[in-house]
Design an enzyme around this catalytic site. Structure first.
Site, PDB file in Angstrom:
ATOM      1  N   PHE A 155       0.817  -1.226   0.000  1.00 15.45           N
ATOM      2  CA  PHE A 155       0.000   0.000   0.000  1.00 15.45           C
ATOM      3  C   PHE A 155       0.846   1.269   0.000  1.00 15.45           C
ATOM      4  O   PHE A 155       0.381   2.331  -0.377  1.00 15.45           O
ATOM      5  CB  PHE A 155      -0.940   0.011   1.230  1.00 15.45           C
ATOM      6  N   GLU A 182      -5.001  -3.749  -1.989  1.00 20.02           N
ATOM      7  CA  GLU A 182      -6.444  -3.517  -1.963  1.00 20.02           C
ATOM      8  C   GLU A 182      -6.797  -2.290  -1.111  1.00 20.02           C
ATOM      9  O   GLU A 182      -7.941  -1.860  -1.081  1.00 20.02           O
ATOM     10  CB  GLU A 182      -7.184  -4.769  -1.466  1.00 20.02           C
ATOM     11  N   SER A 232       5.370  -7.018   3.255  1.00 21.65           N
ATOM     12  CA  SER A 232       5.946  -7.342   4.565  1.00 21.65           C
ATOM     13  C   SER A 232       6.698  -8.677   4.504  1.00 21.65           C
ATOM     14  O   SER A 232       6.427  -9.517   3.641  1.00 21.65           O
ATOM     15  CB  SER A 232       4.816  -7.414   5.597  1.00 21.65           C
ATOM     16  N   CYS A 287       9.565   1.661   3.493  1.00 23.46           N
ATOM     17  CA  CYS A 287      10.493   0.560   3.802  1.00 23.46           C
ATOM     18  C   CYS A 287      11.902   1.087   3.991  1.00 23.46           C
ATOM     19  O   CYS A 287      12.764   0.372   4.491  1.00 23.46           O
ATOM     20  CB  CYS A 287      10.468  -0.475   2.698  1.00 23.46           C
TER      21      CYS A 287
HETATM   22  P1  NAD Z   1       1.544  -6.656   2.989  1.00 21.14           P
HETATM   23  O1  NAD Z   1       2.577  -7.714   3.049  1.00 21.14           O
HETATM   24  O2  NAD Z   1       0.430  -6.687   3.957  1.00 21.14           O
HETATM   25  O3  NAD Z   1       0.842  -6.664   1.536  1.00 21.14           O
HETATM   26  C1  NAD Z   1       1.594  -6.637   0.340  1.00 21.14           C
HETATM   27  C2  NAD Z   1       0.785  -7.309  -0.764  1.00 21.14           C
HETATM   28  O4  NAD Z   1       0.562  -8.672  -0.408  1.00 21.14           O
HETATM   29  C3  NAD Z   1      -0.579  -6.688  -0.982  1.00 21.14           C
HETATM   30  O5  NAD Z   1      -0.841  -6.648  -2.363  1.00 21.14           O
HETATM   31  C4  NAD Z   1      -1.520  -7.641  -0.264  1.00 21.14           C
HETATM   32  O6  NAD Z   1      -2.793  -7.690  -0.850  1.00 21.14           O
HETATM   33  C5  NAD Z   1      -0.818  -8.968  -0.416  1.00 21.14           C
HETATM   34  N1  NAD Z   1      -1.099  -9.867   0.710  1.00 21.14           N
HETATM   35  C6  NAD Z   1      -1.369  -9.534   1.990  1.00 21.14           C
HETATM   36  N2  NAD Z   1      -1.554 -10.635   2.750  1.00 21.14           N
HETATM   37  C7  NAD Z   1      -1.373 -11.694   1.924  1.00 21.14           C
HETATM   38  C8  NAD Z   1      -1.415 -13.105   2.117  1.00 21.14           C
HETATM   39  N3  NAD Z   1      -1.679 -13.644   3.300  1.00 21.14           N
HETATM   40  N4  NAD Z   1      -1.175 -13.900   1.053  1.00 21.14           N
HETATM   41  C9  NAD Z   1      -0.910 -13.376  -0.150  1.00 21.14           C
HETATM   42  N5  NAD Z   1      -0.862 -12.041  -0.395  1.00 21.14           N
HETATM   43  C10 NAD Z   1      -1.078 -11.213   0.631  1.00 21.14           C
HETATM   44  O7  NAD Z   1       2.323  -5.255   3.037  1.00 21.14           O
HETATM   45  P2  NAD Z   1       1.706  -3.797   3.162  1.00 21.14           P
HETATM   46  O8  NAD Z   1       1.183  -3.598   4.535  1.00 21.14           O
HETATM   47  O9  NAD Z   1       0.815  -3.505   2.019  1.00 21.14           O
HETATM   48  O10 NAD Z   1       3.017  -2.908   2.966  1.00 21.14           O
HETATM   49  C11 NAD Z   1       3.905  -2.584   3.984  1.00 21.14           C
HETATM   50  C12 NAD Z   1       5.058  -3.544   4.049  1.00 21.14           C
HETATM   51  O11 NAD Z   1       5.754  -3.563   2.799  1.00 21.14           O
HETATM   52  C13 NAD Z   1       6.112  -3.150   5.077  1.00 21.14           C
HETATM   53  O12 NAD Z   1       6.554  -4.311   5.716  1.00 21.14           O
HETATM   54  C14 NAD Z   1       7.214  -2.533   4.246  1.00 21.14           C
HETATM   55  O13 NAD Z   1       8.499  -2.571   4.815  1.00 21.14           O
HETATM   56  C15 NAD Z   1       7.150  -3.378   3.025  1.00 21.14           C
HETATM   57  N6  NAD Z   1       7.756  -2.714   1.883  1.00 21.14           N
HETATM   58  C16 NAD Z   1       8.975  -3.157   1.499  1.00 21.14           C
HETATM   59  C17 NAD Z   1       9.611  -2.529   0.446  1.00 21.14           C
HETATM   60  C18 NAD Z   1      10.957  -2.987  -0.005  1.00 21.14           C
HETATM   61  O14 NAD Z   1      11.402  -2.512  -1.013  1.00 21.14           O
HETATM   62  N7  NAD Z   1      11.631  -3.876   0.695  1.00 21.14           N
HETATM   63  C19 NAD Z   1       8.996  -1.448  -0.205  1.00 21.14           C
HETATM   64  C20 NAD Z   1       7.739  -1.038   0.217  1.00 21.14           C
HETATM   65  C21 NAD Z   1       7.123  -1.687   1.279  1.00 21.14           C
END
Ligand code: NAD
Length: 506
Positions: A155, A182, A232, A287
């Site tokens: 997000f 989403e 994450s 991140c």
């Molecule tokens: P998230 O892991 O909750 O979601 C990321 C994506 O995965 C979304 O599209 C979501 O719909 C999907 N998703 C969520 N739960 C899932 C599941 N159980 N099975 C399959 N798909 C699933 O992350 P977020 O809260 O949207 O974003 C924040 C996180 O992203 C933080 O941990 C941040 O550090 C990380 N992030 C990392 C980078 C990087 O470059 N390393 C960059 C941006 C964000």
């Protein structure tokens, strides 16, 4: 679904060049500054995902055969359209994410930089050629597209992170299926619409919305050849395991806990504003946000904390619709509550809560998901506010005595995304750069996000997979090599049967 939810505008999938105006299942999308739903987003079933992948596979067949210059021309036009529609895209980002207009613009510009890199596809995809590797024999390696590739994005950068992926995937000749977050899906839809306007053939770029079911369907589909994930760490790890078990190429970028080392000689006039922006910009939901300040010595720690306090008091928290805002809300009520729970835990664990961001009120936005800038001092490594990624506007000061201790602290942490050092000492900077087990390092640069022609990626549990994202690594990720050896024998070279393993040069 109640009547109120039903009347909210629908954000449907984008398939075969157009937005799908209906959906069998939906979920609410919030404006986090108002704390109320402003749209509904479609949630794809496994079957719907399968249909989209089939459409993308069909489009891949012709798209991959277009001259690379034609594919690059789409990117040139796309870049111009992104610049034309910057305000519209940033408004969509700000409304659903909560970040300020300037911050949204910042992310869009970094995304456009990747599009600019992709415009050079002709040069990037040239391959390698060797003439006369044997008598009348030439050899070369080609970079071929994979087929349908998928991107699953978080997000916090609803425009930039998708653009870390699809511009390069597309110019390499692949078709793309994006599964954006989403929670703020509107920006992805504008990107899809602009790609279509730029002349991208229907079906080459598609957006499916949804959660776990949609992602699992992408990971299981045999026609999806590669998956780029950013999110994450627990989800990144699960996606890496499941995608690779299904035979796909996967890069899965995860979470972070980024440390900034403040040396006794640091120029605090520069370090304090840098730290404020890096810790509290985008409400700490980056991140690459700095969430730990590692001060080498009590003297610099005391000076830093004293100077952070007034700078933090000057941060204006509010809704992006309000004037001169520095920091918006966090993404959801659940996230606000989780951050507040961490703050309570930090206090219970004995850290000094110097500035408390709980209970902040923003005029006209009583239901908004706001957390004010927060500062803890005298944080110890075992505390949850230190070990966990809080993903909110929280900075922890940890005090150590030497640079070596600072490096050891950073290396003991599970994450290794970004880090930086504030110092005037070149030797200390060099030792730091050599010693830290972290993928991206800044020297007096708090957010060392690489430019588009250097790839982005963390170490340890911040990235699962071998290749980093965008830049030169993306070329390797989104193509596979084909090595061709060709002989056009002249009449003077006789063909002989060879039973020994062939050696072309003799
Ligand atoms: P998230 O892991 O909750 O979601 C990321 C994506 O995965 C979304 O599209 C979501 O719909 C999907 N998703 C969520 N739960 C899932 C599941 N159980 N099975 C399959 N798909 C699933 O992350 P977020 O809260 O949207 O974003 C924040 C996180 O992203 C933080 O941990 C941040 O550090 C990380 N992030 C990392 C980078 C990087 O470059 N390393 C960059 C941006 C964000």
């Amino acid at each position: 679904m109640n009547v109120e939810t039903k009347s909210l505008p629908l954000i449907g999938h984008f398939v075969g060049g157009r937005a799908v105006p209906e959906a069998s299942r939906t979920q609410e999308v919030f404006d986090p500054a108002l704390g109320r739903a402003v749209a509904r987003v479609a949630l794809a079933s496994a079957e719907e995902v399968g249909e989209v992948v089939e459409i993308a596979q069909l489009a891949f067949k012709t798209w991959s055969k277009l001259p690379v210059a034609k594919r690059a021309q789409v990117m040139f036009r796309f870049k111009a359209l992104l610049e034309r529609d910057t305000d519209r895209i940033c408004q969509a980002i700000s409304q659903q994410h909560g970040k300020t207009h300037d911050d949204a613009k910042g992310e869009l510009i970094r995304g456009i930089e990747v599009v600019e890199y992709a415009c050079g596809a002709g040069q990037l995809l040239k391959g390698e050629h060797s003439r006369d590797v044997g008598p009348g024999i030439d050899a070369w390696s080609e970079l071929r597209p994979l087929g349908v590739v998928a991107g699953i994005t978080p997000f916090n950068f609803p425009a930039m992170v998708p653009m870390w992926m699809f511009p390069m995937a597309l110019v390499c000749g692949n078709a793309f299926v994006l599964k954006p977050s989403e929670r703020d899906p509107a920006a992805a839809m504008i990107l899809a619409e602009l790609l279509a306007e730029a002349g991208l053939p229907d079906g080459v770029f598609n957006v499916v919305h949804g959660g776990k079911e949609a992602v699992d369907a992408l990971l299981a589909h045999p026609l999806v050849k590669a998956v780029s994930f950013v999110g994450s760490t627990p989800i990144a790890e699960a996606i890496y395991k499941s995608g690779t078990a299904n035979g796909k190429r996967v890069q899965a970028l995860g979470g972070a806990k980024n440390h900034a080392v403040v040396m006794p000689d640091a120029d605090l006039d520069a370090a304090v504003p840098a730290m404020i922006g890096a810790a509290y910009g985008s409400a700490g939901e980056r991140c690459m946000a700095i969430s730990v300040a590692v001060c080498v010595g009590d003297v610099v720690a005391d000076r830093l904390v004293e100077r952070l306090k007034p700078a933090m008091a000057a941060i204006k928290v509010g809704a992006c619709s309000q004037p001169r805002i520095d920091m918006g809300p966090v993404i959801t009520k659940a996230s606000q509550e989780k951050i507040q729970a961490y703050l309570a835990e930090g206090v219970a664990d004995g850290a000094d809560l110097v500035v408390d961001g709980r209970g902040i009120s923003v005029e006209g936005h009583p239901e908004g998901f706001f957390v004010g800038p927060t500062l803890f001092d005298k944080v110890k490594p075992g505390m949850s506010i230190y070990t966990d990624e809080i993903f909110g506007p929280v900075l922890c000061v940890v005090r150590v005595e030497t640079l070596a201790e600072a490096i050891a602290l950073i290396n003991a942490h599970e994450f290794g995304n970004g880090t930086c050092i504030f110092t005037r000492d070149g030797e200390a900077a060099r030792d730091f750069t050599d010693g830290v087990e972290v993928g991206m390092v800044g020297i007096n640069v708090p957010l060392p996000v690489p430019v588009a022609y250097h790839s982005f990626g963390g170490w340890k549990r911040s990235l699962f997979g071998d290749l980093h994202i965008y830049g030169p690594d993306s070329l390797r990720f989104y193509t596979r090599k084909k090595a061709v050896t060709q002989r056009w024998p002249s009449s003077g070279i006789a063909e002989k049967t060879q039973f020994a393993f062939p050696n072309l040069a003799r």
